[in-house]
Design a protein around this motif. Structure first.
Motif, PDB file in Angstrom:
ATOM      1  N   LEU A   1      -0.352  99.223  43.534  1.00 12.16           N
ATOM      2  CA  LEU A   1       0.620  98.963  44.598  1.00 12.16           C
ATOM      3  C   LEU A   1      -0.143  98.324  45.752  1.00 12.16           C
ATOM      4  O   LEU A   1      -1.109  98.905  46.263  1.00 12.16           O
ATOM      5  N   ILE A   2       0.300  97.139  46.149  1.00 12.97           N
ATOM      6  CA  ILE A   2      -0.379  96.394  47.216  1.00 12.97           C
ATOM      7  C   ILE A   2       0.567  96.185  48.385  1.00 12.97           C
ATOM      8  O   ILE A   2       1.669  95.660  48.212  1.00 12.97           O
ATOM      9  N   GLU A   3       0.139  96.602  49.566  1.00 16.99           N
ATOM     10  CA  GLU A   3       0.836  96.272  50.804  1.00 16.99           C
ATOM     11  C   GLU A   3       0.168  95.013  51.347  1.00 16.99           C
ATOM     12  O   GLU A   3      -0.908  95.064  51.939  1.00 16.99           O
ATOM     13  N   ALA A   4       0.783  93.880  51.102  1.00 15.07           N
ATOM     14  CA  ALA A   4       0.195  92.587  51.488  1.00 15.07           C
ATOM     15  C   ALA A   4       0.806  92.124  52.801  1.00 15.07           C
ATOM     16  O   ALA A   4       1.954  91.705  52.841  1.00 15.07           O
ATOM     17  N   GLY A   5       0.018  92.192  53.855  1.00 16.65           N
ATOM     18  CA  GLY A   5       0.524  91.772  55.150  1.00 16.65           C
ATOM     19  C   GLY A   5       1.471  92.792  55.771  1.00 16.65           C
ATOM     20  O   GLY A   5       1.724  93.865  55.212  1.00 16.65           O
ATOM     21  N   THR A   6       2.006  92.418  56.928  1.00 17.32           N
ATOM     22  CA  THR A   6       2.934  93.268  57.661  1.00 17.32           C
ATOM     23  C   THR A   6       4.057  92.399  58.219  1.00 17.32           C
ATOM     24  O   THR A   6       4.041  91.174  58.086  1.00 17.32           O
ATOM     25  N   GLN A   7       5.016  93.059  58.881  1.00 14.51           N
ATOM     26  CA  GLN A   7       6.105  92.312  59.508  1.00 14.51           C
ATOM     27  C   GLN A   7       5.602  91.481  60.689  1.00 14.51           C
ATOM     28  O   GLN A   7       6.319  90.614  61.204  1.00 14.51           O
ATOM     29  N   LEU A   8       4.340  91.703  61.099  1.00 14.19           N
ATOM     30  CA  LEU A   8       3.763  90.950  62.216  1.00 14.19           C
ATOM     31  C   LEU A   8       3.071  89.674  61.763  1.00 14.19           C
ATOM     32  O   LEU A   8       2.739  88.821  62.589  1.00 14.19           O
ATOM     33  N   ASN A   9       2.840  89.545  60.478  1.00 16.49           N
ATOM     34  CA  ASN A   9       2.158  88.361  59.947  1.00 16.49           C
ATOM     35  C   ASN A   9       3.130  87.211  59.715  1.00 16.49           C
ATOM     36  O   ASN A   9       4.328  87.418  59.525  1.00 16.49           O
ATOM     37  N   THR A  10       2.589  85.999  59.696  1.00 17.19           N
ATOM     38  CA  THR A  10       3.401  84.814  59.414  1.00 17.19           C
ATOM     39  C   THR A  10       3.477  84.581  57.907  1.00 17.19           C
ATOM     40  O   THR A  10       2.678  85.120  57.132  1.00 17.19           O
ATOM     41  N   VAL A  11       4.426  83.756  57.510  1.00 14.27           N
ATOM     42  CA  VAL A  11       4.562  83.394  56.101  1.00 14.27           C
ATOM     43  C   VAL A  11       3.291  82.712  55.606  1.00 14.27           C
ATOM     44  O   VAL A  11       2.807  82.993  54.498  1.00 14.27           O
ATOM     45  N   GLU A  12       2.732  81.832  56.422  1.00 15.74           N
ATOM     46  CA  GLU A  12       1.539  81.096  56.017  1.00 15.74           C
ATOM     47  C   GLU A  12       0.351  82.036  55.829  1.00 15.74           C
ATOM     48  O   GLU A  12      -0.418  81.894  54.869  1.00 15.74           O
ATOM     49  N   GLU A  13       0.189  82.997  56.734  1.00 13.67           N
ATOM     50  CA  GLU A  13      -0.901  83.966  56.589  1.00 13.67           C
ATOM     51  C   GLU A  13      -0.750  84.767  55.298  1.00 13.67           C
ATOM     52  O   GLU A  13      -1.734  85.058  54.621  1.00 13.67           O
ATOM     53  N   GLU A  14       0.491  85.088  54.976  1.00 11.43           N
ATOM     54  CA  GLU A  14       0.750  85.848  53.760  1.00 11.43           C
ATOM     55  C   GLU A  14       0.479  85.014  52.512  1.00 11.43           C
ATOM     56  O   GLU A  14      -0.125  85.496  51.545  1.00 11.43           O
ATOM     57  N   LYS A  15       0.911  83.763  52.530  1.00 10.84           N
ATOM     58  CA  LYS A  15       0.631  82.882  51.395  1.00 10.84           C
ATOM     59  C   LYS A  15      -0.869  82.760  51.154  1.00 10.84           C
ATOM     60  O   LYS A  15      -1.330  82.751  50.007  1.00 10.84           O
TER      61      LYS A  15
ATOM     62  N   ASP B   1      -4.490  92.586  64.710  1.00 11.64           N
ATOM     63  CA  ASP B   1      -5.101  93.696  63.981  1.00 11.64           C
ATOM     64  C   ASP B   1      -4.897  93.571  62.477  1.00 11.64           C
ATOM     65  O   ASP B   1      -5.548  94.275  61.705  1.00 11.64           O
ATOM     66  N   PHE B   2      -4.007  92.692  62.065  1.00  7.28           N
ATOM     67  CA  PHE B   2      -3.639  92.612  60.644  1.00  7.28           C
ATOM     68  C   PHE B   2      -3.841  91.209  60.067  1.00  7.28           C
ATOM     69  O   PHE B   2      -3.218  90.844  59.076  1.00  7.28           O
ATOM     70  N   VAL B   3      -4.715  90.457  60.701  1.00 10.90           N
ATOM     71  CA  VAL B   3      -5.035  89.116  60.204  1.00 10.90           C
ATOM     72  C   VAL B   3      -6.545  88.939  60.222  1.00 10.90           C
ATOM     73  O   VAL B   3      -7.243  89.468  61.095  1.00 10.90           O
TER      74      VAL B   3
END
Length: 374
Positions: free
Chosen positions: A345-359, A267-269
Motif C-alpha cells: 500500500l503506497i500513499e503517493a503524495g498528498t492533497q498539497l502536492n501538484t499533479v506534476e509532482e505526483e506524476k 514538507d511533502f515534496v
C-alpha cells in the motif's frame, strides 16, 4: 642509381617503422568502428590502410632508391605524413570519447544488479537494533503496537521477493481503494489528474520494464455517485479477489493512494534529477491492537512478507532517492494486504502536492519495484 648515404638509410628505416605503426594504428581504429564488417566486405578498409601507409613511406622510398636530395623529399614527406598522423590522432580521440560511455553503461547495469544486496548489507548492522529500526524507519499509530519479534530486520531484508517475469500472463495488479483522491491543482472530473491517472502512469512505467500489469480503475469509494469510504476496503477486496480468481498468475498487488495531511506543501515534496517530486509513504496493517493482541477477525498469513516488501522498498529508496520516502506507517487493521505475499500500500503524495509532482513520483517508484522484484 647513386649510392645511398648513411643518413638516407637511417631516415628510410625510420620511415618504414613509422609507416608500419600507422598501418597498425589505422587498422585498429577502423576495426573499432560499428561499420567495420560492412566496410570490410567491400575491401575499403584494406585499401584505406594501404593508402595511409603508402602516403607515409612512398616519398622516403623514392628518395632513397632514386637518390633524390634529402631536403626535397624530406619536406614533401612531412607534407604527406602530418595529415595522416593528425587523422589517426583525431580518430583515436573520438573513440576515446565514445568508448567510456559504453563502458559506463555496462558498469551501471552491473552495479544495479548487485546494488540491492550491497545496500541491504550496509544498512543491516544498525537496523538489528530494534530501537534504532523503529525510530528511523517507522511511524507507529497509537492503535497498534510493533515488537522486536515481528520486526526482525535481518529476516525481512534477506527475504527473496523476486518474481520470474512472464509477459504472457498478468503478474502485477494496481488498484485504488480510494479512487477519488486528487491533488491541489487537479481539474474537476479529470480522471487523469487523480490517483487513478497516476496508477496508469505507474503501470506504463512497469510495462516498460517488461512486466505484464493490470490496472483496475474501479471506484470503490463511491456509493450511488456519492463519496462514501466506510466500506471501500470491503468493496475493493471483493473486486480484487475476483481479479485474482480470473488471473491467478498475479503475484504483486499495489493499492495506490494519495495521503491526506496537515502541514505545508514543501514538507511533502523533494527533488529528483532536477524535478519536483511528491514524497511517498509505505503503509502496513499489522492486524494487532495497541496491546499487541492479534485481531482474530483480520488474519493475515502474509504479514511478514508484507513487512519485508515495504522495508526493502524503504531501504532501497533511502539509498537511491534520499528524501523521497516518509517513514513507513504502521496501523492496526489489515487493509487487504493479506491477498498476496507481495502486497504493497503506497500513499503517493498528498492533497498539497501538484499533479506534476505526483506524476514525477511514478518513475522512481517503478524503478524501486523493478529492483526488488527483479
Amino acid at each position: 642509381m647513386r649510392k645511398n648515404s648513411w643518413l638516407q638509410k637511417v631516415l628510410y628505416g625510420m620511415m618504414a617503422v613509422l609507416g608500419a605503426y600507422i598501418v597498425y594504428k589505422s587498422g585498429a581504429l577502423w576495426a573499432a568502428r560499428n561499420q567495420m564488417q560492412k566496410t570490410a566486405q567491400t575491401g575499403s578498409v584494406q585499401q584505406a590502410v594501404e593508402d595511409s601507409a603508402m602516403r607515409t613511406w612512398s616519398l622516403a622510398y623514392t628518395a632513397t632508391v632514386e637518390g633524390k636530395k634529402i631536403s626535397g623529399w624530406l619536406a614533401a614527406w612531412f607534407g604527406q605524413v602530418v595529415p595522416v598522423l593528425s587523422y589517426v590522432a583525431e580518430e583515436e580521440q573520438n573513440l576515446a570519447q565514445n568508448e567510456p560511455e559504453t563502458e559506463t553503461e555496462a558498469d551501471d547495469e552491473i552495479v544495479q544488479e548487485v546494488s540491492v544486496g550491497t545496500i541491504f548489507s550496509q544498512a543491516l548492522p544498525q537496523m538489528t537494533d530494534f530501537s534504532y529500526l523503529l525510530a528511523n524507519y517507522y511511524t507507529v499509530d497509537e492503535d497498534t503496537m510493533a515488537d522486536a519479534e515481528l520486526f526482525d530486520a535481518e529476516e525481512l531484508l534477506s527475504m527473496d521477493l523476486t518474481i520470474e517475469q512472464d509477459l504472457s500472463v498478468p503478474q502485477i495488479l494496481i488498484y485504488h481503494t480510494h479512487s477519488q483522491e486528487a491533488f491541489t491543482d487537479s481539474a474537476e472530473g479529470e480522471v487523469s489528474d487523480t490517483v487513478v491517472g497516476m496508477g496508469e502512469i505507474l503501470a506504463d512505467e512497469l510495462r516498460s520494464y517488461g512486466y505484464n500489469v493490470i490496472h483496475d480503475t474501479g471506484a470503490y469509494d463511491l456509493v450511488d455517485g456519492v463519496l462514501d469510504r466506510s466500506a471501500a476496503y470491503d468493496y475493493a477486496r471483493e473486486a480484487v479477489e475476483a481479479i485474482l480468481e480470473e488471473y491467478p498468475t498475479i503475484e504483486v498487488i499495489i493499492d495506490l493512494h494519495r495521503d491526506g495531511v496537515e502541514g505545508d506543501e514543501e514538507d511533502f515534496v523533494t527533488e529528483i534529477d532536477g524535478e519536483a517530486v511528491s514524497k511517498i509513504m509505505f503503509f502496513n496493517g499489522l492486524s494487532r491492537d495497541a496491546n499487541g493482541n492479534a485481531l482474530s477477525w483480520l488474519p493475515n498469513d502474509y504479514l511478514t512478507e508484507n513487512l519485508a516488501f515495504s522495508l526493502q522498498m524503504q531501504v532501497l529508496a533511502n539509498a537511491e532517492y534520499p528524501g523521497f520516502t516518509r517513514k513507513i506507517y504502521l496501523q492496526a487493521e489489515r487493509y487487504n494486504l493479506h491477498l498476496r505475499a507481495r502486497s504493497l500500500l503506497i500513499e503517493a503524495g498528498t492533497q498539497l502536492n501538484t499533479v506534476e509532482e505526483e506524476k514525477n513520483a511514478m518513475a522512481p517508484i517503478a524503478n524501486l519495484l523493478r529492483q526488488i522484484l527483479g
